[in-house]
Design a protein around this motif. Structure first.
Motif, PDB file in Angstrom:
ATOM      1  N   TRP A 162      -0.387  21.054  -4.805  1.00 53.04           N
ATOM      2  CA  TRP A 162      -0.898  21.701  -3.591  1.00 53.04           C
ATOM      3  C   TRP A 162       0.198  21.812  -2.526  1.00 53.04           C
ATOM      4  O   TRP A 162       0.341  22.847  -1.870  1.00 53.04           O
ATOM      5  N   GLY A 202      -7.028  25.292  -2.810  1.00 51.37           N
ATOM      6  CA  GLY A 202      -7.861  24.107  -3.018  1.00 51.37           C
ATOM      7  C   GLY A 202      -8.861  24.329  -4.136  1.00 51.37           C
ATOM      8  O   GLY A 202      -9.095  23.440  -4.968  1.00 51.37           O
ATOM      9  N   LEU A 203      -9.460  25.512  -4.168  1.00 54.03           N
ATOM     10  CA  LEU A 203     -10.416  25.846  -5.225  1.00 54.03           C
ATOM     11  C   LEU A 203      -9.738  25.821  -6.592  1.00 54.03           C
ATOM     12  O   LEU A 203     -10.265  25.241  -7.555  1.00 54.03           O
ATOM     13  N   ALA A 206      -9.057  22.228  -7.745  1.00 54.39           N
ATOM     14  CA  ALA A 206     -10.294  21.530  -8.122  1.00 54.39           C
ATOM     15  C   ALA A 206     -10.802  22.016  -9.473  1.00 54.39           C
ATOM     16  O   ALA A 206     -11.312  21.230 -10.283  1.00 54.39           O
ATOM     17  N   ILE A 207     -10.679  23.311  -9.733  1.00 60.70           N
ATOM     18  CA  ILE A 207     -11.104  23.852 -11.036  1.00 60.70           C
ATOM     19  C   ILE A 207     -10.270  23.250 -12.164  1.00 60.70           C
ATOM     20  O   ILE A 207     -10.795  22.870 -13.221  1.00 60.70           O
ATOM     21  N   PHE A 220     -16.016  17.958  -7.421  1.00 59.65           N
ATOM     22  CA  PHE A 220     -15.430  19.284  -7.296  1.00 59.65           C
ATOM     23  C   PHE A 220     -15.325  19.748  -5.845  1.00 59.65           C
ATOM     24  O   PHE A 220     -14.255  20.140  -5.371  1.00 59.65           O
ATOM     25  N   VAL A 221     -16.433  19.725  -5.124  1.00 59.20           N
ATOM     26  CA  VAL A 221     -16.449  20.275  -3.765  1.00 59.20           C
ATOM     27  C   VAL A 221     -15.551  19.467  -2.833  1.00 59.20           C
ATOM     28  O   VAL A 221     -14.788  20.023  -2.040  1.00 59.20           O
ATOM     29  N   TRP A 224     -11.973  20.262  -3.549  1.00 62.24           N
ATOM     30  CA  TRP A 224     -11.674  21.625  -3.117  1.00 62.24           C
ATOM     31  C   TRP A 224     -11.277  21.650  -1.646  1.00 62.24           C
ATOM     32  O   TRP A 224     -10.214  22.143  -1.280  1.00 62.24           O
ATOM     33  N   TRP A 225     -12.114  21.057  -0.800  1.00 61.55           N
ATOM     34  CA  TRP A 225     -11.849  21.147   0.633  1.00 61.55           C
ATOM     35  C   TRP A 225     -10.733  20.209   1.085  1.00 61.55           C
ATOM     36  O   TRP A 225     -10.027  20.494   2.059  1.00 61.55           O
TER      37      TRP A 225
END
Length: 339
Positions: A162, A202-203, A206-207, A220-221, A224-225
């Motif tokens: 990231w 971020g998405l 996470a995926i 996951f969520v 992501w954030w």
């Protein structure tokens, strides 16, 4: 016909060596040496130093653990095993030592999800203590890392991925559109674009770690954030550094986030295994704060998230404010080093 005069000599070829180019080359060389010094200096001799351990034992025995040669442990006396486990899960301790007052067998509690090398270091210390006292030792890993997360390294590599995306995005903006926005409106536009990219980044991360590789499943969520905040903060700070320092700002960003951030992040070796300088800065750089946040989300029920999130938010806010301030500055000739 009037005699022809030779044209006045113009500037040298664009690719020629200029003082600015030489300064940049020297800067790159120094960053390279800093990279070597930082990584090798922090990793060449991992040594446990002040690892927080909850000890359920008679006070005399606990005091002996607290005064081991080299000070590998920082002991807090607790009432029982339950309290020791709670302190580990709440991130107030990295391990627990339970000494049976009547039998000859002790128990060492570790949490390899916080870092495999640290758990191994605690095991070595515990085995040495038990052997010196002619006691047996059982090691219990109360929070192991996942099956697809060897030595709990996924959090660190996720954060590094990231971060790289964040400062590469900012570097690309600087190359294509200039290192400093000409006016505040353009600075705000860059931040808006960065925010959109950060959400997608971020998405994507996470995926990859959840449904694709199952390395860090079930969160996951939150991941992501967290990734969006990290990428935005990294990019915003790099943009701000570019606005004030020109292309040199990219090198400063690499110095902060990579040269200093990676070795101190607690990835390969956790902070109680590295020298004091890196141990002191790790929690305050996005690399370390992000790595801790991921591990706490995935393995420790979100405990001790406050400080890492505040650190990441602080970098994001500082980068945004400084970028806007940088876009207000008058453009002075000679501030940007020629390449």
């Amino acid at each position: 016909m009037p005699p022809r005069h030779n044209a006045a000599p113009g500037p040298g070829p664009r690719g020629g060596l200029t003082p600015g180019t030489l300064a940049l080359v020297v800067g790159v060389f120094l960053v390279q040496l800093g990279f070597l010094l930082s990584y090798i200096g922090s990793f060449h001799h991992p040594d446990p130093q002040g690892i927080p351990v909850a000890v359920a034992a008679p006070r005399k025995a606990a005091a002996q653990l607290d005064r081991l040669p080299g000070d590998p442990l920082a002991v807090t006396v607790v009432k029982n095993e339950r309290t020791a486990r709670e302190r580990i899960r709440e991130r107030n301790a990295e391990g627990g030592y339970l000494m049976s007052p009547r039998g000859g067998r002790d128990t060492l509690l570790v949490a390899s999800a916080a870092g495999g090398p640290q758990a191994q270091a605690l095991r070595k210390v515990g085995e040495r203590v038990a052997a010196e006292q002619h006691r047996q030792l059982s090691v219990v890993d109360i929070t192991p890392s996942g099956r697809q997360d060897y030595e709990s390294l996924t959090a660190f590599y996720l954060i590094v991925g990231w971060l790289v995306g964040g400062y590469l995005l900012a570097s690309l903006m600087g190359v294509l559109a200039g290192t400093r926005p000409a006016r505040p409106g353009l600075g705000a536009l860059r931040l808006a674009g960065t925010a959109g990219y950060a959400i997608l980044s971020g998405l994507g991360g996470a995926i990859i770690v959840d449904p694709v590789l199952h390395a860090l499943p079930g969160h996951f969520v939150a991941l992501w954030w967290l990734g969006a905040l990290l990428v935005f903060g990294t990019a915003a700070c790099t943009l701000a550094l570019e606005a004030f320092l020109g292309v040199v700002g990219i090198g400063v960003a690499v110095l902060i986030f990579v040269v200093l951030g990676n070795p101190s992040a607690g990835g390969a070796f956790q902070k109680h295994l590295i020298p004091s300088f890196w141990r002191a800065i790790g929690d305050w750089i996005p690399t370390g704060a992000g790595t801790s946040a991921v591990r706490n989300i995935v393995y420790f029920s979100g405990n001790a998230l406050g400080t890492p999130l505040l650190v990441l938010a602080g970098w994001a806010l500082a980068g945004s404010v400084l970028l806007m301030l940088g876009s207000l500055r008058r453009r002075e000739p000679g501030l940007t080093l020629p390449i």
